[in-house]
Design a protein around this motif. Sequence first.
Motif, PDB file in Angstrom:
ATOM      1  N   UNK A   1      20.820  22.816  14.612  1.00 19.07           N
ATOM      2  CA  UNK A   1      21.110  22.097  13.369  1.00 19.07           C
ATOM      3  C   UNK A   1      20.155  22.566  12.295  1.00 19.07           C
ATOM      4  N   UNK A   2      20.621  22.620  11.056  1.00 17.50           N
ATOM      5  CA  UNK A   2      19.764  23.038   9.951  1.00 17.50           C
ATOM      6  C   UNK A   2      18.752  21.957   9.596  1.00 17.50           C
ATOM      7  N   UNK A   3      19.060  20.698   9.923  1.00 16.39           N
ATOM      8  CA  UNK A   3      18.183  19.589   9.537  1.00 16.39           C
ATOM      9  C   UNK A   3      18.001  18.643  10.725  1.00 16.39           C
ATOM     10  N   UNK A   4      16.965  18.843  11.550  1.00 15.74           N
ATOM     11  CA  UNK A   4      16.745  17.956  12.692  1.00 15.74           C
ATOM     12  C   UNK A   4      16.535  16.493  12.304  1.00 15.74           C
ATOM     13  N   UNK A   5      16.140  16.234  11.051  1.00 19.40           N
ATOM     14  CA  UNK A   5      15.943  14.847  10.632  1.00 19.40           C
ATOM     15  C   UNK A   5      17.240  14.047  10.663  1.00 19.40           C
ATOM     16  N   UNK A   6      18.400  14.750  10.645  1.00 19.82           N
ATOM     17  CA  UNK A   6      19.671  14.045  10.750  1.00 19.82           C
ATOM     18  C   UNK A   6      19.832  13.375  12.120  1.00 19.82           C
ATOM     19  N   UNK A   7      19.041  13.823  13.087  1.00 21.60           N
ATOM     20  CA  UNK A   7      19.097  13.259  14.439  1.00 21.60           C
ATOM     21  C   UNK A   7      18.134  12.095  14.612  1.00 21.60           C
ATOM     22  N   UNK A   8      17.436  11.722  13.551  1.00 16.94           N
ATOM     23  CA  UNK A   8      16.465  10.631  13.655  1.00 16.94           C
ATOM     24  C   UNK A   8      17.164   9.339  14.107  1.00 16.94           C
ATOM     25  N   UNK A   9      16.567   8.668  15.070  1.00 19.07           N
ATOM     26  CA  UNK A   9      17.168   7.448  15.615  1.00 19.07           C
ATOM     27  C   UNK A   9      18.019   7.689  16.837  1.00 19.07           C
ATOM     28  N   UNK A  10      18.222   8.962  17.215  1.00 19.31           N
ATOM     29  CA  UNK A  10      18.968   9.281  18.434  1.00 19.31           C
ATOM     30  C   UNK A  10      18.002   9.345  19.608  1.00 19.31           C
ATOM     31  N   UNK A  11      18.353   8.668  20.691  1.00 10.70           N
ATOM     32  CA  UNK A  11      17.526   8.671  21.900  1.00 10.70           C
ATOM     33  C   UNK A  11      18.240   9.309  23.084  1.00 10.70           C
ATOM     34  N   UNK A  12      19.500   9.704  22.867  1.00  9.79           N
ATOM     35  CA  UNK A  12      20.306  10.294  23.929  1.00  9.79           C
ATOM     36  C   UNK A  12      20.916  11.602  23.432  1.00  9.79           C
ATOM     37  N   UNK A  13      21.152  12.513  24.363  1.00 12.40           N
ATOM     38  CA  UNK A  13      21.936  13.708  24.070  1.00 12.40           C
ATOM     39  C   UNK A  13      23.303  13.552  24.723  1.00 12.40           C
ATOM     40  N   UNK A  14      24.290  14.208  24.148  1.00  9.97           N
ATOM     41  CA  UNK A  14      25.642  14.195  24.704  1.00  9.97           C
ATOM     42  C   UNK A  14      26.157  15.624  24.672  1.00  9.97           C
ATOM     43  N   UNK A  15      26.312  16.219  25.847  1.00 10.88           N
ATOM     44  CA  UNK A  15      26.845  17.571  25.942  1.00 10.88           C
ATOM     45  C   UNK A  15      28.357  17.499  25.992  1.00 10.88           C
ATOM     46  N   UNK A  16      29.017  18.201  25.105  1.00 12.42           N
ATOM     47  CA  UNK A  16      30.474  18.162  25.015  1.00 12.42           C
ATOM     48  C   UNK A  16      31.118  18.446  26.366  1.00 12.42           C
ATOM     49  N   UNK A  17      32.000  17.550  26.796  1.00 12.31           N
ATOM     50  CA  UNK A  17      32.735  17.729  28.032  1.00 12.31           C
ATOM     51  C   UNK A  17      31.959  17.405  29.298  1.00 12.31           C
ATOM     52  N   UNK A  18      30.714  16.924  29.176  1.00 13.89           N
ATOM     53  CA  UNK A  18      29.873  16.677  30.346  1.00 13.89           C
ATOM     54  C   UNK A  18      29.845  15.205  30.732  1.00 13.89           C
ATOM     55  N   UNK A  19      30.360  14.840  31.915  1.00 16.11           N
ATOM     56  CA  UNK A  19      30.273  13.453  32.350  1.00 16.11           C
ATOM     57  C   UNK A  19      28.833  12.998  32.609  1.00 16.11           C
ATOM     58  N   UNK A  20      27.947  13.932  32.958  1.00 16.51           N
ATOM     59  CA  UNK A  20      26.580  13.524  33.275  1.00 16.51           C
ATOM     60  C   UNK A  20      25.915  12.820  32.108  1.00 16.51           C
ATOM     61  N   UNK A  21      26.084  13.355  30.894  1.00 12.67           N
ATOM     62  CA  UNK A  21      25.332  12.806  29.776  1.00 12.67           C
ATOM     63  C   UNK A  21      25.810  11.415  29.363  1.00 12.67           C
TER      64      UNK A  21
END
Length: 216
Positions: free
Chosen positions: A107-127
């Motif tokens: 991402x060009x601006x990591x600050x847009x992710x502020x407040x996120x505590x989880x990742x979600x990998x597209x198509x991945x049930x694990x996440x």
Amino acid sequence: MLPSSLFWQRKDTAGAEHVLADSSDGLYARGTALAVDPIPYTCRYELRTGPDWTTSYFDVAAEGAGWARTVRLELAAGRWRVTTAEQGNLDAVLAAAGHAGAGLPGTEDPDLLYGAFDVDLSGSPLTNTLPVRRLGLHHPTTDDTGVAHRLNVAWVLLPSLEVVAADQIYTALGEGRVRFANETFSADIAIDDDGFVLDYPGLAQRAGQPHPQRAG
């Protein structure tokens, strides 16, 4: 060596995901995902969370014929650091297959992710397990059943590895089910006692472990 092995067969396309994991103190997982849509690719990742299941580290590599990309996400003091690399020309491969071009990895601006505590990998049930465990939705209290939790997550798109902030809603339904929703989609996901996906309608099912039939 990791004590747990999880395998999902994709329903929406030809593909699968295999994960080796240790969930004794938060989650440490190494996974491999393969799919043919929109183009054939292999994705490998390493994921760490803290004891509270907040993601601390997510390192992803994706590759196909003529291209390769990596992205690393690290969360510290509430802010994300994003590191990327790429080789080859994914856009040209997508165009040759009749698809639109891909965004850049990361991402060009990591600050847009502020407040996120989880990742979600597209198509991945694990996440999907990450917010379920972090919020305790696999064993909800009576008061929490039916309560919608709106989250901001770092959504990692495949095969581009572009990272975008995404709004998602998780609701514990009880009886081993959690509802996932965003602005355009909703699905009732069957989970096991540890919060890992058994069946995600339209996306994937755990191989060799079909989810139990539930009344209603």
